[in-house]
Design an enzyme around this catalytic site. Structure first.
Site, PDB file in Angstrom:
ATOM      1  N   GLU A   6      41.122  16.823  49.653  1.00  0.00           N
ATOM      2  CA  GLU A   6      41.851  15.524  49.472  1.00  0.00           C
ATOM      3  C   GLU A   6      42.346  15.109  50.944  1.00  0.00           C
ATOM      4  OE1 GLU A   6      42.080  14.354  46.813  1.00  0.00           O
ATOM      5  OE2 GLU A   6      41.876  15.964  44.990  1.00  0.00           O
TER       6      GLU A   6
ATOM      7  N   THR B 228      41.388  14.134  57.282  1.00  0.00           N
ATOM      8  CA  THR B 228      39.916  14.402  57.364  1.00  0.00           C
ATOM      9  C   THR B 228      39.457  15.175  58.344  1.00  0.00           C
ATOM     10  OG1 THR B 228      39.962  11.871  56.287  1.00  0.00           O
ATOM     11  CG2 THR B 228      37.810  12.647  57.369  1.00  0.00           C
TER      12      THR B 228
ATOM     13  N   THR C 217      40.487  17.819  59.924  1.00  0.00           N
ATOM     14  CA  THR C 217      40.786  19.185  59.410  1.00  0.00           C
ATOM     15  C   THR C 217      39.775  19.459  58.065  1.00  0.00           C
ATOM     16  OG1 THR C 217      43.165  18.873  59.637  1.00  0.00           O
ATOM     17  CG2 THR C 217      42.486  20.901  58.974  1.00  0.00           C
TER      18      THR C 217
ATOM     19  N   LYS D 167      49.019  28.433  51.676  1.00  0.00           N
ATOM     20  CA  LYS D 167      49.346  28.337  52.825  1.00  0.00           C
ATOM     21  C   LYS D 167      49.913  26.852  53.271  1.00  0.00           C
ATOM     22  CE  LYS D 167      48.303  26.780  56.873  1.00  0.00           C
ATOM     23  NZ  LYS D 167      49.349  26.015  57.453  1.00  0.00           N
TER      24      LYS D 167
ATOM     25  N   GLU E 266      43.452   6.094  60.629  1.00  0.00           N
ATOM     26  CA  GLU E 266      44.788   6.379  59.731  1.00  0.00           C
ATOM     27  C   GLU E 266      46.117   6.610  60.799  1.00  0.00           C
ATOM     28  OE1 GLU E 266      45.372  10.407  57.856  1.00  0.00           O
ATOM     29  OE2 GLU E 266      46.127   9.230  56.122  1.00  0.00           O
TER      30      GLU E 266
ATOM     31  N   CYS F  32      49.473   9.746  51.895  1.00  0.00           N
ATOM     32  CA  CYS F  32      48.303   9.334  51.994  1.00  0.00           C
ATOM     33  C   CYS F  32      47.890   8.131  51.290  1.00  0.00           C
ATOM     34  CB  CYS F  32      47.351  10.493  51.515  1.00  0.00           C
ATOM     35  SG  CYS F  32      47.686  11.140  49.848  1.00  0.00           S
TER      36      CYS F  32
ATOM     37  N   GLY G 288      44.676  17.459  53.116  1.00  0.00           N
ATOM     38  CA  GLY G 288      45.277  17.192  54.737  1.00  0.00           C
ATOM     39  C   GLY G 288      44.499  16.223  55.254  1.00  0.00           C
TER      40      GLY G 288
END
Ligand code: NDP
Length: 481
Positions: free
Chosen positions: A248, A228, A230, A173, A385, A282, A226
């Site tokens: 990750e 944190t 989520t 996805k 972030e 990231c 994606g």
């Protein structure tokens, strides 16, 4: 307008609901495609197709699986220019970056895992002359692979390649914001004659398609990259179903410059580590800490280089900073620049819209790279972030100060350290709480090393044989002699 469908069981299919979403070019703000707005029914169909493909794919000899993935790598390479252009158009990233990083890395991902499975080893432990106890590594079934928009092709192939090389089938996805290269990859999967159902792609939104995949009982493992927040939702859904999960997640990475560093190299390296891909990587070092003795000199040189970055049309090969991914993200990042001022910071450059944009780019989501000083380590801008072209620069007085500052957030993804003192480099690298530490470089990595984050930056490790371990289950077999 171009329509992007799901790729299920080797066929391109409309979403069950018949609904489509707009896909926007971030450099112009204009719609360039309509993509399947998939829901649980589409995910069910994809998981069924993948489940049907799994038994014969897992029995396919490693050499044949390897050959098919090598063919796919060749096809990605043959379509290099088209993929780079699509990635740049869909993502807003400079085409030079897509050509230098995204597409070559997708090719390497397939080649790396296609060859790795030919050399994988398992251990056997003889129990004196009584028994042989060995480990059998077996694929688990249908892998659920969820990837973000910032490095769409690179991160998707980083998951698909080890998952299917190890003998799993998969349902991928991609982000709803960047569907185009995943769609082109699906066409190449068909051209490579990878059996139908081994690789499926379901397009659409995270809360519908993504959650349906994460919570699907027929999917025993989830590899997610994606944000944190989520990631926490993914864990909450997958945990009670006892799925194997790799997360990750985000980062707020420190970039530490000691006074004994080669300052020219440190400045040159800190430019891409701050602003590559508009800071939407990231691993970008968004917090720069500079030893006080060289702080003023570093800042002057760093500002000079930042102001000279070419911001503009992503499709122009000379562009160094393209467009942010969406209007919503631009507002978020700009909001942090405003917040920095409220928190007592001074914005020394950037933060505005580039003045000389061509007419057709006026609706795009551009932001000049911003450098902020004067903030306290605990403030939100230095803790959260931002994921955009915004860096803070802060002085420090001793290695202990630098380590404490580096470790002073909830994240622990990566760090860079610039010094000529080798012993100091080792000591600081060991003390920093992050999954990766670079010394006198950034973003350099052998694909065989483990990759992942500490603290809120993730759970589990992928990379090289660690990925093959993740995508297989270790079975313990003990033969009584
Ligand atoms: P998101 O977490 O918003 O989305 C990541 C993926 O998950 C997308 O495909 C998204 O779909 C999907 N998704 C969203 N909500 C859910 C849900 N509830 N359940 C399942 N899937 C869901 O991240 P971004 O796409 O905004 O990417 C940026 C983030 O990714 C940053 O925090 C960055 O640090 C991190 N990242 C981490 C990396 C690492 O290796 N540690 C590498 C690259 C990025 P949709 O887009 O359609 O909503």
């Amino acid at each position: 307008m171009k329509r992007v469908f799901n790729f299920i069981g080797g066929e391109f299919r409309s979403p069950c609901s018949g609904k489509f979403l707009e896909d926007v070019n971030p450099a112009t703000g204009e719609a360039i495609a309509e993509i399947a707005d998939s829901d649980r029914a589409d995910v069910d169909a994809a998981v069924s197709a993948a489940s049907r493909a799994f038994p014969s794919w897992r029995r396919t000899p490693a050499e044949q699986r390897s050959g098919l993935l090598m063919r796919l790598a060749d096809l990605v390479e043959e379509n290099f220019d088209e993929l780079a252009s699509l990635e740049s158009e869909d993502c807003g990233k400079p085409i030079a970056l897509a050509r230098r990083i995204d597409v070559p890395r997708a090719v390497r991902n397939f080649r790396f895992f296609a060859t790795a499975i030919l050399h994988a080893e398992t251990k056997c432990h003889p129990l004196d002359d009584r028994a042989l106890n060995y480990t059998l590594r077996q694929p688990l079934g249908v892998a659920g692979l969820i990837s973000p928009w910032n490095l769409p092709l690179y991160l998707l192939t980083w998951k698909i390649a080890p998952a299917v090389a190890a003998g799993n089938s998969c349902v991928a996805k991609p982000s709803e914001l960047t569907p185009l290269t995943a769609n082109r990859l699906a066409e190449l999967v068909r051209e490579a004659e990878i059996p139908p159902g081994v690789i499926n792609v379901v397009q659409g939104r995270g809360p519908s398609a993504g959650r349906a995949l994460t919570s699907h009982p027929g999917v025993p493992l989830i590899s997610f990259t994606g944000g944190t927040r989520t990631g926490a939702d993914v864990m909450a859904l997958a945990g009670p179903l006892f799925k194997k999960v790799s997360l990750e997640l985000g980062g707020k990475n420190p970039n530490i410059v000691f006074a004994d560093a080669d300052l020219e190299e440190a400045v040159a390296g800190s430019i891409p580590s701050s602003f590559a891909n508009q800071g939407e990587i990231c691993l970008c070092g968004s917090r720069i800490f500079v030893e006080r003795a060289v702080y003023a000199e570093f800042l002057e040189r760093f500002l000079d280089r930042t102001k000279r970055l070419a911001v503009g049309d992503p499709q122009d090969p000379a562009t160094e900073v393209g467009a942010l991914i969406s209007g919503e993200h631009l507002r978020k990042v700009s909001g942090y620049i405003e917040l920095a001022k409220h928190e007592g910071g001074e914005v020394l450059c950037g933060g505005g819209t580039p003045a000389d944009l061509a007419e057709r780019l006026r609706g795009g989501y551009f932001l000049e790279p911003a450098v902020v000083v004067g903030l306290d380590a605990g403030c939100r801008v230095m803790q959260e972030e931002i994921f955009g072209p915004v860096v803070t620069v802060t002085p420090f007085d001793s290695p202990e100060d630098a380590i404490a500052a580096a470790n002073g957030t909830r994240y622990g993804l990566s760090a860079s350290v610039w010094t000529r003192d080798l012993a100091k480099a080792h000591r600081v690298a060991a003390a920093i709480e992050s999954g990766t530490v670079w010394v006198n470089t950034w973003l350099l990595r052998d694909l065989r090393v483990p990759f992942g984050g500490m603290k809120d930056s993730g759970v589990g490790r992928e990379g090289g044989f660690e990925s093959l371990d993740f995508f297989t289950e270790a079975k313990n077999v003990c033969i009584n002699l």
